[in-house]
Design a protein around this motif. Structure first.
Motif, PDB file in Angstrom:
ATOM      1  N   PRO A  20       0.825  -1.231   0.000  1.00 12.08           N
ATOM      2  CA  PRO A  20       0.000   0.000   0.000  1.00 12.08           C
ATOM      3  C   PRO A  20       0.848   1.264   0.000  1.00 12.08           C
ATOM      4  N   LEU A  21       0.243   2.315  -0.487  1.00 12.42           N
ATOM      5  CA  LEU A  21       0.887   3.635  -0.514  1.00 12.42           C
ATOM      6  C   LEU A  21       0.228   4.546   0.507  1.00 12.42           C
ATOM      7  N   PRO A  22       0.998   5.452   1.121  1.00 12.89           N
ATOM      8  CA  PRO A  22       0.342   6.536   1.858  1.00 12.89           C
ATOM      9  C   PRO A  22      -0.391   7.411   0.847  1.00 12.89           C
ATOM     10  N   ALA A  67       2.392  11.281  -3.045  1.00 11.40           N
ATOM     11  CA  ALA A  67       2.230   9.978  -3.712  1.00 11.40           C
ATOM     12  C   ALA A  67       1.400  10.118  -4.983  1.00 11.40           C
ATOM     13  N   GLU A 100      -0.063   9.182   7.825  1.00 12.66           N
ATOM     14  CA  GLU A 100       0.192  10.369   7.016  1.00 12.66           C
ATOM     15  C   GLU A 100      -0.830  10.576   5.902  1.00 12.66           C
ATOM     16  N   THR A 137      -3.605   1.249   6.949  1.00  8.48           N
ATOM     17  CA  THR A 137      -3.622   2.605   6.389  1.00  8.48           C
ATOM     18  C   THR A 137      -2.446   3.348   7.006  1.00  8.48           C
ATOM     19  N   PHE A 138      -2.098   4.491   6.420  1.00  8.26           N
ATOM     20  CA  PHE A 138      -0.963   5.269   6.904  1.00  8.26           C
ATOM     21  C   PHE A 138      -1.454   6.477   7.695  1.00  8.26           C
TER      22      PHE A 138
END
Lengths: 284, 264
Positions: free
Chosen positions: A116-118, A123, A155, A152-153
């Motif tokens: 996953p990405l923040p 991003a 940020e 989840t992040f």
């Protein structure tokens, strides 16, 4: 070539099903309109995989779906991979090429997972820039899929559905909407799956994925090893009411049943889409 | 935190070298961040071990499930994957087994991994035509010394010290099958594919060296010299010619190169 949205109802192409597809009951084979391939499985030099691929391609439209683009990684794009992807696309002539909103590794390593990405402006800009590079390299539009996520992040500042829609608007890519992944992430992170669906502009959706998952009660894992569950079918009905007729396929990667069994599961998707379209409408 | 730094922390968390990522990710109302990050961490290891088991079924049958899991995790820890497809993640496993204790003490492990890997390579290596004995016969004998071979792209050839080719089918049929673990056999194995059929053949040390020389681009004359250093000079040419005929008959020669008559 038909627009990808009009392909109808498809399945993931799996080696276990080659005999049924190529030499089996034609009535069953005719219940499937198209196949999606895992691109990396056919980025090989020769042998039976490529021969079987092209035998199926001679009879069916195809979509190429990859797992190694790593569009969110901060490592440089892998140009050799893109060259091989382009060469395979030239051979297969797919309706579209797709991959995931994820990254697979940094510092030259590959975790072989859809990480996953923040969800931040940084991003978003990073991913959009790389989608542009990929589309330029391939000379074609690609579709990006929402992946199932398990964390989840702290940020993150953008809801995933807004991130996906804005990514498509800015980069010019289309969306591969995985309804099961929406369901899985909604459960894991406590958001309303319907909100996600309702936030995706219909014109951005290229095609839809359905799949089964593993329910561990306190979290769900996207395993592709079970039939599609009722909750995902309900969400799919919600999606096709919003998006209209859109190409749909079922992924199955483990505990793979007989081809006829998957074709029967796919028929349920067709019935749901027809019901959503109304009594006088024909779907794809 | 910059995206690049976040990804590095996340990856370090998967590899087990840091837990700092846990202060940047959230779990959910039912599970904390450690448990949910564990979904990724467990999947990383499990996926690679499973992939290695698929690509190296002989090694798994030889080692047994628990020992295979242990050696696969040791390998992944030493050699994190750098390949874009998980299919190639095990490419360094034979060398790992040959070098690392305690695996290096059991030559069956290295030989089996090498054999598994050669079969996997041959399965989807490039297709190519092959030539037969007739094409060699068309070359005047006085030019044979300069003949070089283009070997088939599916071909792999490697040294072994055990009859792993005999034992592998037994273990795949029954992982508990008994065999003489002390048995040794020096020489090599060649693995290739004709159409859809995977082929393998055990060869003696002399042929192993000759084929290795041919793969390295040695001419027929140079192959004869290699052999002459090991057998009677008179027999060397006969042995080399016999090897060459066999390679042509088995379908591992894609083409022959030689100088045209009268060329400089």
């Amino acid at each position: 070539m038909r627009d990808v949205t009009q392909l109808g109802f498809g399945l993931g192409l799996r080696p276990q099903h080659y005999p049924a597809i190529l030499d089996g009951d034609r009535t069953t084979a005719a219940r499937v309109d198209w196949f999606e391939i895992i691109s990396e499985n056919y980025m090989v030099a020769g042998g039976r995989p490529l021969a079987n691929l092209m035998a199926v391609r001679a009879r069916y439209p195809m979509v190429m779906h990859g797992v190694s683009l790593s569009i969110g990684s901060t490592d440089p794009l892998d140009r050799a991979y893109l060259d091989d992807l382009k060469a395979l696309a030239a051979r297969v002539e797919p309706a579209i090429v797709s991959d995931h909103l994820c990254w697979t590794g940094v510092a030259g390593l590959n975790m072989h997972d859809l990480l996953p990405l923040p969800l931040t402006e940084e991003a978003l800009g990073h991913v959009c820039g790389r989608i542009g590079q990929v589309q330029d390299h391939l000379g074609r539009e690609i579709a990006i899929e929402n992946a199932s996520t398990y964390v989840t992040f702290a940020e993150s500042t953008i809801p995933e559905w807004e991130f996906m829609a804005e990514m498509a608007r800015r980069s010019g890519c289309r969306l591969l909407l995985d309804v099961n992944n929406v369901y899985v992430s909604a459960f894991n992170h406590g958001f309303a799956a319907e909100t996600y669906i309702e936030s995706i502009p219909p014109e951005l959706v290229a095609y839809v994925h359905l799949a089964g998952h593993e329910d561990n009660r306190t979290y769900i894992i996207d395993t592709h090893d079970h039939p599609v569950v009722d909750g995902v079918w309900d969400l799919y009905a919600h999606a096709v009411r919003r998006f209209g007729p859109v190409a749909t396929m079922i992924e199955r990667d483990d505990k793979i049943p007989l081809f006829a069994e998957l074709a029967e599961e796919l028929a349920r998707a067709r019935r749901i889409a027809e019901a959503a379209a109304g009594p006088d409408q024909e779907v794809a | 935190m910059p995206l690049a730094e976040m990804e590095r922390l996340f990856q370090d968390g998967l590899l087990g070298s840091s837990r700092e990522i846990l202060s940047h990710v959230n779990g959910n109302a039912r599970e904390d961040a450690g448990a949910m990050f564990g979904v990724y961490r467990n999947a990383y290891w499990a996926r690679l071990v499973e992939s290695l088991a698929v690509d190296l079924p002989g090694l798994k049958a030889l080692a047994g499930d628990a020992a295979f899991d242990h050696l696969a995790r040791a390998y992944v820890a030493r050699h994190p994957s750098t390949t874009r497809s998980i299919r190639w993640a095990g490419r360094l496993l034979p060398q790992f087994l040959a070098r690392e204790a305690p695996y290096r003490d059991d030559p069956w492990l290295t030989d089996m991994a090498r054999f598994d890997w050669a079969l996997a390579h041959a399965f989807d290596a490039a297709d190519a035509p092959v030539i037969g004995v007739a094409q060699l016969a068309a070359i005047p004998p006085e030019l044979w010394g300069g003949v070089t071979l283009v070997l088939h792209p599916t071909l792999d050839c490697f040294a072994v010290s055990t009859p792993v080719d005999v034992v592998r089918p037994l273990l795949l049929a029954d992982p508990r099958a008994a065999f003489d673990r002390d048995r040794r056999r020096d020489g090599g194995l060649m693995v290739w594919r004709i159409g859809d059929d995977l082929k393998f053949r055990a060869i003696d040390p002399l042929e192993q060296d000759a084929l290795a020389a041919a793969r390295a681009g040695a001419s027929f004359g140079e192959i004869c010299e290699t052999i002459a250093a090991r057998v009677e000079a008179e027999a060397a040419a006969m042995r080399a010619a016999g090897f060459l005929r066999g390679w042509l008959e088995w379908g591992i020669v894609q083409d022959i190169g030689h100088d045209a008559p009268g060329s400089a």
